[in-house]
Design a protein around this motif. Structure first.
Motif, PDB file in Angstrom:
ATOM      1  N   ARG A   2       0.855  -1.178   0.000  1.00  0.00           N
ATOM      2  CA  ARG A   2       0.000   0.000   0.000  1.00  0.00           C
ATOM      3  C   ARG A   2       0.896   1.235   0.000  1.00  0.00           C
ATOM      4  O   ARG A   2       2.108   1.129   0.201  1.00  0.00           O
ATOM      5  N   GLY A   3       0.294   2.410  -0.217  1.00  0.00           N
ATOM      6  CA  GLY A   3       1.087   3.625  -0.093  1.00  0.00           C
ATOM      7  C   GLY A   3       0.830   4.631  -1.192  1.00  0.00           C
ATOM      8  O   GLY A   3      -0.229   4.648  -1.831  1.00  0.00           O
ATOM      9  N   VAL A   4       1.839   5.485  -1.441  1.00  0.00           N
ATOM     10  CA  VAL A   4       1.714   6.589  -2.392  1.00  0.00           C
ATOM     11  C   VAL A   4       2.964   6.654  -3.263  1.00  0.00           C
ATOM     12  O   VAL A   4       4.095   6.617  -2.755  1.00  0.00           O
ATOM     13  N   VAL A   5       2.755   6.745  -4.570  1.00  0.00           N
ATOM     14  CA  VAL A   5       3.829   6.950  -5.548  1.00  0.00           C
ATOM     15  C   VAL A   5       3.490   8.241  -6.274  1.00  0.00           C
ATOM     16  O   VAL A   5       2.545   8.297  -7.059  1.00  0.00           O
ATOM     17  N   ARG A   6       4.266   9.304  -6.010  1.00  0.00           N
ATOM     18  CA  ARG A   6       3.883  10.629  -6.492  1.00  0.00           C
ATOM     19  C   ARG A   6       5.096  11.413  -7.013  1.00  0.00           C
ATOM     20  O   ARG A   6       6.185  11.360  -6.447  1.00  0.00           O
ATOM     21  N   ASP A   7       4.879  12.103  -8.132  1.00  0.00           N
ATOM     22  CA  ASP A   7       5.873  13.046  -8.666  1.00  0.00           C
ATOM     23  C   ASP A   7       7.198  12.374  -9.010  1.00  0.00           C
ATOM     24  O   ASP A   7       8.278  12.898  -8.706  1.00  0.00           O
ATOM     25  N   ASN A   8       7.119  11.213  -9.662  1.00  0.00           N
ATOM     26  CA  ASN A   8       8.324  10.526 -10.114  1.00  0.00           C
ATOM     27  C   ASN A   8       8.347  10.486 -11.644  1.00  0.00           C
ATOM     28  O   ASN A   8       7.322  10.674 -12.295  1.00  0.00           O
ATOM     29  N   HIS A   9       9.524  10.204 -12.182  1.00  0.00           N
ATOM     30  CA  HIS A   9       9.657  10.088 -13.639  1.00  0.00           C
ATOM     31  C   HIS A   9      10.187   8.699 -13.972  1.00  0.00           C
ATOM     32  O   HIS A   9      11.221   8.273 -13.447  1.00  0.00           O
ATOM     33  N   PHE A  10       9.452   7.999 -14.866  1.00  0.00           N
ATOM     34  CA  PHE A  10       9.828   6.658 -15.301  1.00  0.00           C
ATOM     35  C   PHE A  10      10.009   6.680 -16.817  1.00  0.00           C
ATOM     36  O   PHE A  10       9.142   7.187 -17.540  1.00  0.00           O
ATOM     37  N   THR A  11      11.098   6.090 -17.290  1.00  0.00           N
ATOM     38  CA  THR A  11      11.285   6.036 -18.733  1.00  0.00           C
ATOM     39  C   THR A  11      11.911   4.705 -19.133  1.00  0.00           C
ATOM     40  O   THR A  11      12.739   4.148 -18.403  1.00  0.00           O
ATOM     41  N   GLY A  12      11.467   4.175 -20.277  1.00  0.00           N
ATOM     42  CA  GLY A  12      12.008   2.932 -20.801  1.00  0.00           C
ATOM     43  C   GLY A  12      11.396   1.692 -20.177  1.00  0.00           C
ATOM     44  O   GLY A  12      10.992   1.696 -19.017  1.00  0.00           O
ATOM     45  N   GLY A  13      11.309   0.614 -20.966  1.00  0.00           N
ATOM     46  CA  GLY A  13      10.810  -0.663 -20.455  1.00  0.00           C
ATOM     47  C   GLY A  13       9.383  -0.574 -19.969  1.00  0.00           C
ATOM     48  O   GLY A  13       8.504   0.017 -20.610  1.00  0.00           O
ATOM     49  N   VAL A  14       9.104  -1.172 -18.810  1.00  0.00           N
ATOM     50  CA  VAL A  14       7.806  -1.073 -18.138  1.00  0.00           C
ATOM     51  C   VAL A  14       7.956  -0.041 -17.030  1.00  0.00           C
ATOM     52  O   VAL A  14       8.849  -0.154 -16.178  1.00  0.00           O
ATOM     53  N   GLY A  15       7.067   0.946 -17.021  1.00  0.00           N
ATOM     54  CA  GLY A  15       7.187   2.001 -16.019  1.00  0.00           C
ATOM     55  C   GLY A  15       6.909   1.497 -14.620  1.00  0.00           C
ATOM     56  O   GLY A  15       7.790   1.487 -13.752  1.00  0.00           O
ATOM     57  N   ILE A  16       5.666   1.048 -14.369  1.00  0.00           N
ATOM     58  CA  ILE A  16       5.244   0.597 -13.047  1.00  0.00           C
ATOM     59  C   ILE A  16       4.505  -0.727 -13.197  1.00  0.00           C
ATOM     60  O   ILE A  16       3.607  -0.854 -14.031  1.00  0.00           O
ATOM     61  N   LEU A  17       4.874  -1.709 -12.374  1.00  0.00           N
ATOM     62  CA  LEU A  17       4.206  -3.005 -12.350  1.00  0.00           C
ATOM     63  C   LEU A  17       3.597  -3.205 -10.972  1.00  0.00           C
ATOM     64  O   LEU A  17       4.313  -3.278  -9.964  1.00  0.00           O
ATOM     65  N   CYS A  18       2.264  -3.278 -10.910  1.00  0.00           N
ATOM     66  CA  CYS A  18       1.554  -3.608  -9.671  1.00  0.00           C
ATOM     67  C   CYS A  18       1.164  -5.081  -9.744  1.00  0.00           C
ATOM     68  O   CYS A  18       0.371  -5.470 -10.606  1.00  0.00           O
ATOM     69  N   ARG A  19       1.704  -5.881  -8.839  1.00  0.00           N
ATOM     70  CA  ARG A  19       1.466  -7.324  -8.862  1.00  0.00           C
ATOM     71  C   ARG A  19       0.866  -7.747  -7.532  1.00  0.00           C
ATOM     72  O   ARG A  19       1.564  -7.889  -6.530  1.00  0.00           O
ATOM     73  N   ALA A  20      -0.470  -7.884  -7.504  1.00  0.00           N
ATOM     74  CA  ALA A  20      -1.208  -8.244  -6.287  1.00  0.00           C
ATOM     75  C   ALA A  20      -1.019  -7.204  -5.185  1.00  0.00           C
ATOM     76  O   ALA A  20      -1.117  -7.521  -3.999  1.00  0.00           O
ATOM     77  N   SER A  21      -0.747  -5.975  -5.569  1.00  0.00           N
ATOM     78  CA  SER A  21      -0.653  -4.901  -4.579  1.00  0.00           C
ATOM     79  C   SER A  21      -2.052  -4.435  -4.196  1.00  0.00           C
ATOM     80  O   SER A  21      -3.036  -4.739  -4.864  1.00  0.00           O
ATOM     81  N   ARG A  22      -2.138  -3.700  -3.117  1.00  0.00           N
ATOM     82  CA  ARG A  22      -3.422  -3.172  -2.658  1.00  0.00           C
ATOM     83  C   ARG A  22      -3.613  -1.755  -3.198  1.00  0.00           C
ATOM     84  O   ARG A  22      -3.132  -1.425  -4.247  1.00  0.00           O
ATOM     85  N   SER A  73      -1.196  -3.469 -14.236  1.00  0.00           N
ATOM     86  CA  SER A  73      -1.901  -3.801 -12.999  1.00  0.00           C
ATOM     87  C   SER A  73      -2.347  -5.249 -13.098  1.00  0.00           C
ATOM     88  O   SER A  73      -3.220  -5.587 -13.894  1.00  0.00           O
ATOM     89  N   SER A  74      -1.743  -6.114 -12.290  1.00  0.00           N
ATOM     90  CA  SER A  74      -2.047  -7.538 -12.309  1.00  0.00           C
ATOM     91  C   SER A  74      -2.658  -7.933 -10.974  1.00  0.00           C
ATOM     92  O   SER A  74      -1.974  -7.915  -9.938  1.00  0.00           O
ATOM     93  N   SER A  75      -3.952  -8.260 -10.985  1.00  0.00           N
ATOM     94  CA  SER A  75      -4.687  -8.618  -9.756  1.00  0.00           C
ATOM     95  C   SER A  75      -4.436  -7.599  -8.654  1.00  0.00           C
ATOM     96  O   SER A  75      -4.195  -7.948  -7.496  1.00  0.00           O
ATOM     97  N   SER A  76      -4.494  -6.332  -9.024  1.00  0.00           N
ATOM     98  CA  SER A  76      -4.185  -5.243  -8.095  1.00  0.00           C
ATOM     99  C   SER A  76      -5.285  -4.202  -8.104  1.00  0.00           C
ATOM    100  O   SER A  76      -6.118  -4.156  -9.014  1.00  0.00           O
ATOM    101  N   ARG A  77      -5.232  -3.314  -7.095  1.00  0.00           N
ATOM    102  CA  ARG A  77      -6.264  -2.295  -6.946  1.00  0.00           C
ATOM    103  C   ARG A  77      -5.649  -0.899  -6.773  1.00  0.00           C
ATOM    104  O   ARG A  77      -5.945  -0.194  -5.803  1.00  0.00           O
ATOM    105  N   PRO A  78      -4.784  -0.477  -7.687  1.00  0.00           N
ATOM    106  CA  PRO A  78      -4.193   0.854  -7.533  1.00  0.00           C
ATOM    107  C   PRO A  78      -5.190   1.961  -7.842  1.00  0.00           C
ATOM    108  O   PRO A  78      -6.203   1.751  -8.513  1.00  0.00           O
ATOM    109  N   TRP A  79      -4.869   3.138  -7.336  1.00  0.00           N
ATOM    110  CA  TRP A  79      -5.598   4.369  -7.653  1.00  0.00           C
ATOM    111  C   TRP A  79      -4.686   5.150  -8.597  1.00  0.00           C
ATOM    112  O   TRP A  79      -3.609   5.598  -8.197  1.00  0.00           O
TER     113      TRP A  79
END
Length: 292
Positions: A69-89, A107-113
Motif C-alpha cells: 500500500r502507499g503513495v507513488v507521487r511526482d516521479n519520472h519513469f522512462t524505458g521498459g515497463v514504467g510501473i508493475l503492480c502485482r497483487a498490490s493493494r 496492474s495484475s490482480s491489483s487495486r491501484p488508484w
C-alpha cells in the motif's frame, strides 16, 4: 536519497511489513527492477527511474508486489515497463510521468488508484490482468502511445474520463482491447487548468437561437461520487422551461445551442430567462433575453 545503477538484478529489493520512504533518488539501468517492494507501505516521491528491467520479460522500473500500500507521487519513469503492480493493494499512483517505454503501467490482480499521470510515447499505455482491476483510473493524460488499454482481467475496467491525446473516438476505440469502458473521454488535457464556469450566452438578446458555453472543473470528487450535470432554462418565476442537459458530469469545456423553444417544442415568449448549471452542490446561473 540514493542512486543505484547497473546492478545485475534489482537495484533495491525490500520485503517486509514496515514502511519504506524513498525521495529524490535515482535508479537507472538495473537488470530486473529499479526498486521492488513486497508487503508493507511505500512513500516514493521525486525520484527518477530509467531503463530498469530491460533484460527480463517480467522486469520493470518499479515493482509493487503482494500486499503493498502507499503513495507513488511526482516521479519520472522512462524505458521498459514504467510501473508493475502485482497483487498490490490500494497504492495511489498520482502525478507521475511515464514515458518512452514498452508499457506505461501494468496492474495484475491489483487495486491501484491511478490519477493525474502523464503517460506518453509508450507502445502500450495500460495493461490490466488477473482477478482485480484498478479502483480508480481517471484524469490521466495519455499521448503518443501506439495502443491505449489492453485488459484481460476478469472484471470490467472503468477507464472513463481520461484524455487520450485527442477527441477522435473511432481512433481511441481501435486502440482499446478487452472489457474496457472508456467513454466519456475528457475533451481537454487534464494538466491544463479548467474551473467551473457558465459563460454569458451569445448572441444576447436573441431571436432564433443562442449558444451557451460552460466548463466543468477537473476535480476528482465529481468522478468518485458519479455526480450529474444538470443544465436548465427557467423563467424568472423559477418554472422549468427547457432541460438542455442531464447526464453524468465529465470534466471539460462544452457548448450547447438553445433554439428558444420549451420542452414541448413551442417558441417561448419575449422576456428574460435564467439558465442554471448544477453539478452536485455547485450552482452557476446567468440571465438572457429573448426578443420576438
Amino acid at each position: 536519497e540514493v542512486s543505484v545503477t547497473r546492478a545485475d538484478s534489482s537495484g533495491v529489493a525490500v520485503v517486509g511489513t514496515g514502511s519504506l520512504v524513498v525521495a529524490a533518488s535515482t535508479f537507472v539501468g538495473n537488470g530486473l527492477t529499479g526498486l521492488s517492494l513486497e508487503g508493507g507501505h511505500i512513500r516514493l516521491s521525486n525520484s527518477r527511474f530509467g531503463d530498469n528491467g530491460l533484460q527480463h520479460e517480467a522486469g520493470a522500473n518499479l515493482v509493487l508486489g503482494p500486499g503493498v500500500r502507499g503513495v507513488v507521487r511526482d516521479n519520472h519513469f522512462t524505458g521498459g515497463v514504467g510501473i508493475l503492480c502485482r497483487a498490490s493493494r490500494q497504492v495511489r499512483i498520482v502525478d507521475n510521468s511515464v514515458s518512452d517505454g514498452r508499457i506505461g503501467l501494468i496492474s495484475s490482480s491489483s487495486r491501484p488508484w491511478i490519477e493525474a499521470n502523464l503517460i506518453s510515447g509508450n507502445e502500450l499505455a495500460f495493461r490490466v490482468t488477473g482477478l482485480e482491476v484498478p479502483v480508480f483510473l481517471a484524469l490521466n493524460a495519455i499521448q503518443g502511445s501506439e495502443r491505449l488499454v489492453e485488459s484481460t482481467a476478469e472484471l470490467d475496467l472503468n477507464a472513463r474520463n481520461n484524455w487520450w491525446g485527442g477527441d477522435d473516438q473511432d481512433w481511441i476505440g481501435e486502440r482499446m482491447t478487452g472489457a474496457v469502458f472508456w467513454q466519456p473521454i475528457l475533451n481537454v488535457d487534464p494538466r491544463l487548468p479548467v474551473e467551473f464556469d457558465l459563460a454569458q450566452n451569445y448572441p444576447n438578446p436573441f431571436n432564433g437561437s443562442t449558444v451557451i458555453d460552460y466548463a466543468i472543473g477537473i476535480e476528482t470528487p465529481i468522478l468518485v461520487h458519479a455526480l450529474y450535470l444538470d443544465l436548465q432554462v427557467r423563467n424568472v418565476a423559477g418554472s422549468l422551461v427547457r432541460q438542455l442537459v442531464y447526464e453524468k458530469a465529465a470534466p471539460g469545456r462544452y457548448s450547447i445551442s438553445w433554439d428558444g423553444r420549451s420542452d414541448d417544442g413551442r417558441p417561448v415568449a419575449s422576456g428574460v430567462y435564467v439558465y442554471v448549471l448544477r453539478v452536485g452542490p455547485i450552482v452557476r446561473s446567468q440571465r438572457m433575453m429573448v426578443v420576438r
